[in-house]
Design a protein around this motif. Structure first.
Motif, short mmCIF file in Angstrom:
data_model
loop_
_atom_site.label_atom_id
_atom_site.label_comp_id
_atom_site.label_asym_id
_atom_site.label_seq_id
_atom_site.Cartn_x
_atom_site.Cartn_y
_atom_site.Cartn_z
N ALA A 164 37.36 -83.28 6.57
CA ALA A 164 36.16 -83.39 5.74
C ALA A 164 35.11 -82.46 6.32
O ALA A 164 35.03 -82.26 7.53
CB ALA A 164 35.65 -84.82 5.74
N THR A 200 30.84 -81.41 6.23
CA THR A 200 29.52 -81.91 5.92
C THR A 200 28.47 -80.91 6.42
O THR A 200 28.78 -80.03 7.22
CB THR A 200 29.28 -83.30 6.52
N HIS A 201 27.27 -81.06 5.94
CA HIS A 201 26.18 -80.21 6.40
C HIS A 201 25.56 -80.81 7.66
O HIS A 201 25.51 -82.04 7.81
CB HIS A 201 25.11 -80.08 5.31
N ASN A 205 23.14 -83.78 7.34
CA ASN A 205 23.60 -85.01 6.70
C ASN A 205 24.10 -86.01 7.77
O ASN A 205 25.29 -86.26 7.91
CB ASN A 205 24.69 -84.70 5.68
N GLU A 211 26.30 -89.11 6.58
CA GLU A 211 27.71 -88.82 6.35
C GLU A 211 28.46 -88.63 7.66
O GLU A 211 29.59 -89.09 7.81
CB GLU A 211 27.88 -87.57 5.48
N GLN A 212 27.85 -87.99 8.62
CA GLN A 212 28.49 -87.80 9.93
C GLN A 212 28.79 -89.15 10.58
O GLN A 212 29.89 -89.36 11.11
CB GLN A 212 27.59 -86.96 10.83
N LEU A 226 31.76 -90.76 8.78
CA LEU A 226 33.03 -90.15 9.16
C LEU A 226 33.46 -90.61 10.55
O LEU A 226 34.63 -90.96 10.77
CB LEU A 226 32.92 -88.63 9.12
N GLY A 277 28.28 -75.43 8.51
CA GLY A 277 28.89 -76.70 8.14
C GLY A 277 29.58 -77.30 9.35
O GLY A 277 29.87 -76.59 10.32
N TYR A 278 29.82 -78.58 9.31
CA TYR A 278 30.58 -79.27 10.36
C TYR A 278 31.94 -79.64 9.79
O TYR A 278 32.03 -80.12 8.65
CB TYR A 278 29.88 -80.55 10.81
N TYR A 303 35.18 -82.05 10.30
CA TYR A 303 35.72 -83.26 10.91
C TYR A 303 37.18 -83.42 10.49
O TYR A 303 37.56 -82.96 9.41
CB TYR A 303 34.96 -84.49 10.41
#
Length: 76
Positions: free
Chosen positions: A6, A8-9, A12, A15-16, A19, A43-44, A46
């Motif tokens: 996944a 994410t920004h 965020n 969301e982190q 996750l 972006g990150y 995961y």
């Protein structure tokens, strides 16, 4: 299924945390992954592998350990 990933920004945090709670681990930063609103954004990434243990506190997270469920960034 061997792998789920996944993205994410960085801003965020909610969301982190979600996750990480689900056992995903931060793999790294994808630099300049997206062009939006006139600039490139990181972006990150995961992932979770079939053989990964369940959620672990302080698993290399950007958000760090803690029990705050407010969704607000913590002061460090």
């Amino acid at each position: 299924m061997q792998r789920i990933q996944a993205g994410t920004h960085p801003e965020n945090i909610t969301e982190q945390k979600s996750l990480e709670k689900a056992g995903f681990r931060l793999e790294g930063v994808i630099r300049a992954a997206e062009f939006r609103a006139g600039k490139y954004r990181d972006g990150y990434l995961y992932s979770r592998l079939r053989d990964d243990p369940g959620p672990v506190v302080d698993n290399g997270s950007v958000t760090g350990p803690g029990n705050d469920t407010s969704g607000e960034p913590s002061e460090q």
